[in-house]
Design a protein around this motif. Structure first.
Motif, PDB file in Angstrom:
ATOM      1  N   UNK A 177      46.054  56.290  81.529  1.00 40.15           N
ATOM      2  CA  UNK A 177      45.148  57.275  82.149  1.00 40.15           C
ATOM      3  C   UNK A 177      44.959  58.527  81.312  1.00 40.15           C
ATOM      4  N   UNK A 178      45.840  58.772  80.338  1.00 39.61           N
ATOM      5  CA  UNK A 178      45.864  60.039  79.641  1.00 39.61           C
ATOM      6  C   UNK A 178      45.983  61.147  80.696  1.00 39.61           C
ATOM      7  N   UNK A 179      45.107  62.148  80.688  1.00 39.31           N
ATOM      8  CA  UNK A 179      45.006  63.107  81.787  1.00 39.31           C
ATOM      9  C   UNK A 179      43.590  63.019  82.323  1.00 39.31           C
ATOM     10  N   UNK A 180      43.464  62.754  83.622  1.00 36.97           N
ATOM     11  CA  UNK A 180      42.172  62.426  84.212  1.00 36.97           C
ATOM     12  C   UNK A 180      41.416  63.620  84.766  1.00 36.97           C
TER      13      UNK A 180
ATOM     14  N   UNK B  88      36.537  60.403  85.151  1.00 34.76           N
ATOM     15  CA  UNK B  88      37.891  59.875  85.350  1.00 34.76           C
ATOM     16  C   UNK B  88      37.867  58.361  85.516  1.00 34.76           C
ATOM     17  N   UNK B  89      36.916  57.851  86.288  1.00 33.97           N
ATOM     18  CA  UNK B  89      36.774  56.397  86.435  1.00 33.97           C
ATOM     19  C   UNK B  89      36.618  55.724  85.079  1.00 33.97           C
TER      20      UNK B  89
ATOM     21  N   UNK C  55      40.284  52.839  91.462  1.00 30.35           N
ATOM     22  CA  UNK C  55      40.533  51.727  90.543  1.00 30.35           C
ATOM     23  C   UNK C  55      41.588  50.789  91.106  1.00 30.35           C
ATOM     24  N   UNK C  56      42.643  51.340  91.694  1.00 27.26           N
ATOM     25  CA  UNK C  56      43.740  50.531  92.213  1.00 27.26           C
ATOM     26  C   UNK C  56      43.258  49.541  93.267  1.00 27.26           C
TER      27      UNK C  56
ATOM     28  N   UNK D 139      37.909  49.312  86.020  1.00 31.22           N
ATOM     29  CA  UNK D 139      38.255  50.006  84.772  1.00 31.22           C
ATOM     30  C   UNK D 139      37.536  49.406  83.576  1.00 31.22           C
ATOM     31  N   UNK D 140      37.062  50.296  82.706  1.00 28.22           N
ATOM     32  CA  UNK D 140      36.356  49.828  81.515  1.00 28.22           C
ATOM     33  C   UNK D 140      36.671  50.647  80.285  1.00 28.22           C
TER      34      UNK D 140
END
Length: 777
Positions: free
Chosen positions: A590-593, A412-413, A604-605, A611-612
């Motif tokens: 994010x699409x679906x994480x 997810x990251x 990430x926030x 984020x990469x």
């Protein structure tokens, strides 16, 4: 009795030390026509009536009434949804231990109650983790593609395979290696994006993860199924299953390429034929596709499975459509057999008539033998004749484990893609914030996407932020508006939100947000607004790519507060987000994480993760810009009246909390002969202050060619993690396959001439630097 006497009396197919080819041949020679045909059918929803009782427990009386003839059965579909309302939900599905116990019980019954003791195969949906109760749920494939990390994808599918196999599953209906070239199509989320090279690379990784070394000796691997063969990803008008109208050159270079690579390099053991037609021939009746190309040209030795009910569609599928190549189901089965479809999924239907077809001379028993042999071979490869059962306690330990949860969080990251960061709004500094407003219809919602089960752990954006912040700041929340009412992937009817209710809700959200120092906005789509359209009453394709419902009105109202807005998009397809992109201070795709959504977003926030991710598919400015894939032909993007022809965000794009400097690419050999290889070197340096990832991308264009070529094509990439100040030299290989295409005579060749080699961190021209490779005779 002596050992020699036992060996003589024991059929060869039951001797574990004999070669699989001998065992298959021996078993096939002993089988009746009825037993052979039984291997070519499956039960799925019908298992609830034919194998299970009202409590979804195995019922030997029902099993005997349906399968007491002793002919056996080829496959059982999706034990994971046993008793779960015909696959419509997982509220009453089996957990790992229960599913493993049920698999053992059914397996034992078929072995003991078929004349030859042939075991069954259990197939499962494994799109982004096993679709089952308590299984680990990873980001959707479109999100996994955004990682540009094939090693991670391989690891994800290794976990998926182990969680499937330990429960008794053997055959995964994954990965999807369709190339998605129309954002209106509801199944974009199931794909690895718009680029054939990226799709192929991720597809190979997924196959290797699922199948391992193909020995299946560790009990942790399963058969992988490449879907959907072929060209399913650019249907007419973006409608699922619609005809695909592409040239032979585009078909081979774009849509067949990932399948060919996943078979050549991943050694995939199964392929699923697609619903759509190509040039008037549906895939399930396409002998050229399934025999000439797949088997004869590519040397594929595995099995072709039908998509669900697709053999019936060669005739007519009630309440849906029919291709009308066949007058009835019997003839549809004959067409599929001649084309080379080994097994009909998911229920006994058209293939039930094959015995009658053989008796009538319309299909030969030799045709049947040809298709049954690979099915039997895979049962031997899986070790089912020698070790058919699983340990339910192990299944309980493995499924959804903390170890697997860690991998899901890492995935997810790496999926999260930063599209905008005005004035370095993010990451947020909690020392400077007293109140955070979490707003939006996706803020407190479990978002997994299609083909998802019920993972043991689940996390929303709101919960993730609350857990991360603790007492460091106050977190306030409001939904703001709805996307649809309900919103479950399984719900057939999609009910739009009520406009007046949304207006009142938006006003309330504004008052909540007024108290905050920063607004975290979670918007996008849900599992109803982008999904597989499998029936006329269960749709998911769209004619608009705008944010559904009143979401843009919510954005506009919040902007008036003058507070920083950090927006997170959750969606299964690219959306036309021009308004949001303009007005948000920071924007993440994010699409679906997957199950760790909230944890990953919070990390990430607040800067615990950098984020990469990169976009695996271009984000169009509007539906009128579709198609907007980056690898278009030179004449394709001349411009629009009163609008820009470029995408809002291009393929391969994504920002970071740090900055990278990519040097001028250098060719190891700037001049090579046809058939030779070289590589390009490029220096990459982290010139910022944070550890971060950059995806170095190499694109190639043939400058002058016998047929028109795309303006650029991705041919290599590498995701690199660098410490602040760290410099690394990256080598990207250029092989003949990187330069080859189908020429004017449809020969796959490398033509001598100049090739532009472009290296950078997105497909956008301004992000690329160019060198020239000369290829000579």
């Amino acid at each position: 009795m002596s050992i020699d006497a036992i060996t003589v009396s024991t059929p060869i197919y039951q001797l574990a030390d004999k070669p699989i080819e001998q065992r298959v041949a021996d078993l096939l020679s002993r089988m009746t026509l009825e037993e052979k045909v039984a291997q070519m059918v499956c039960v799925w929803n019908e298992k609830n009536d034919k194998l299970l009782d009202e409590q979804a427990c195995f019922d030997p009386v029902r099993a005997k009434s349906r399968f007491g003839h002793g002919h056996g059965l080829g496959q059982v579909g999706r034990l994971s949804d046993a008793g779960s309302n015909m696959g419509k939900s997982f509220a009453s599905g089996r957990n790992a231990l229960q599913m493993a116990e049920l698999a053992n019980t059914i397996q034992r019954w078929f072995i003991e109650n078929s004349r030859l003791g042939i075991p069954v195969i259990f197939h499962e949906e494994c799109l982004h983790g096993l679709m089952a109760v308590d299984a680990t749920s990873f980001p959707q494939p479109i999100g996994l593609a955004a990682t540009f990390d094939p090693d991670l994808v391989r690891e994800v599918f290794q976990v998926t395979a182990s969680e499937t196999r330990c429960r008794g599953g053997h055959h995964a209906l994954a990965p999807v290696v369709d190339v998605a070239r129309d954002a209106r199509w509801g199944r974009v989320e199931e794909t690895f994006g718009e680029d054939p090279y990226l799709v192929a690379t991720m597809g190979i990784a997924a196959v290797l993860g699922l199948q391992g070394d193909r020995s299946f000796q560790d009990g942790r691997s399963v058969i992988a199924t490449l879907k959907h063969f072929a060209a399913h990803g650019q249907p007419e008008s973006g409608n699922n299953c619609a005809p695909v109208n592409v040239s032979m050159r585009v078909l081979r270079e774009v849509f067949l390429y990932p399948f060919k690579q996943a078979i050549k390099h991943g050694k995939a053991l199964a392929v699923m034929a697609s619903y759509n037609e190509i040039d008037g021939v549906p895939s399930h009746a396409n002998r050229w596709l399934l025999r000439d190309v797949l088997r004869d040209e590519w040397g594929f030795e595995g099995i072709v499975v039908s998509d669900y009910y697709a053999v019936r569609e060669l005739n007519e599928r009630p309440e849906l459509y029919g291709h009308h190549l066949a007058a009835d189901g019997k003839q549809a089965g004959e067409l599929a057999v001649r084309a080379g479809v080994n097994i009909e999924l998911p229920e006994p239907d058209c293939y039930k008539s094959l015995i009658e077809s053989v008796d009538a001379g319309l299909v030969t028993e030799g045709n049947i033998d040809e298709l049954v042999s690979p099915l039997l071979k895979q049962k031997f490869q899986l070790g089912l004749f020698d070790n058919p059962y699983v340990d339910p306690e192990v299944a309980q330990q493995i499924s959804g484990s903390e170890e697997h949860r860690t991998i899901a969080l890492r995935a997810a990251h790496k999926t999260i893609t930063l599209l905008k960061n005005r004035n370095q709004t993010v990451p947020l500094d909690l020392d400077k914030i007293s109140t955070i407003a979490v707003i939006g219809p996706n803020a407190d919602r479990i978002l997994l996407g299609g083909y998802s089960g019920l993972p043991r752990f689940q996390s929303t954006v709101l919960k993730g932020i609350q857990d991360h912040v603790g007492t460091s700041a106050q977190v306030v929340y409001h939904e703001g508006c709805k996307i649809t009412k309900g919103g479950s992937w399984f719900e057939d009817t999609v009910v739009p939100s009520d406009v007046e209710e949304d207006r009142r809700s938006i006003a309330e959200a504004v008052e909540i947000a007024r108290k905050a120092d920063v607004i975290v906005l979670a918007v996008g789509g849900n599992e109803q607004t982008s999904r597989e359209a499998w029936m006329g009453n269960h749709l998911g394709d769209r004619t608009s790519l705008q944010l559904f419902g009143m979401q843009d009105a919510l954005v506009d109202a919040l902007v008036e507060l003058g507070k920083p807005i950090v927006a997170f998009l959750f969606n299964g397809r690219p959306l036309a987000i021009g308004n949001l992109s303009e007005k948000a201070d920071a924007l993440f795709e994010c699409w679906y994480l997957g199950q760790e959504s909230g944890r990953a977003v919070a990390d990430v926030l607040f800067g615990d993760a950098n984020p990469g991710g990169k976009l695996p598919i271009s984000i169009p400015r509007s539906v009128g810009h579709v198609p907007c894939f980056y690898n278009y032909k030179p004449s394709a993007r001349r411009g629009y009246l009163f609008d820009d022809a470029t995408p809002l965000y291009p393929f391969g794009f994504g920002l970071s909390y740090t900055q990278f400097e990519i040097g001028q690419p250098r060719l190891a050999h700037s001049r090579i002969a046809v058939g030779e290889s070289t590589f390009v070197q490029v220096d990459v340096k982290n010139i910022g202050k944070r550890l971060g990832d950059v995806v170095v991308q190499m694109y190639i264009r043939d400058s002058v060619s016998s047929v028109t070529r795309p303006i650029k094509e991705l041919k290599r990439f590498q995701r690199v993690t660098l410490e602040p100040g760290e410099n690394r030299t990256i080598n990207l290989e250029i092989t003949p396959d990187s330069l080859a295409f189908y020429d004017i005579e449809m020969n796959h060749v490398v033509e001598p001439g100049e090739f532009k080699v472009m290296v950078g961190d997105s497909s956008r021209d301004s992000d690329l630097q160019t060198t020239v490779l000369k290829v000579v005779e």
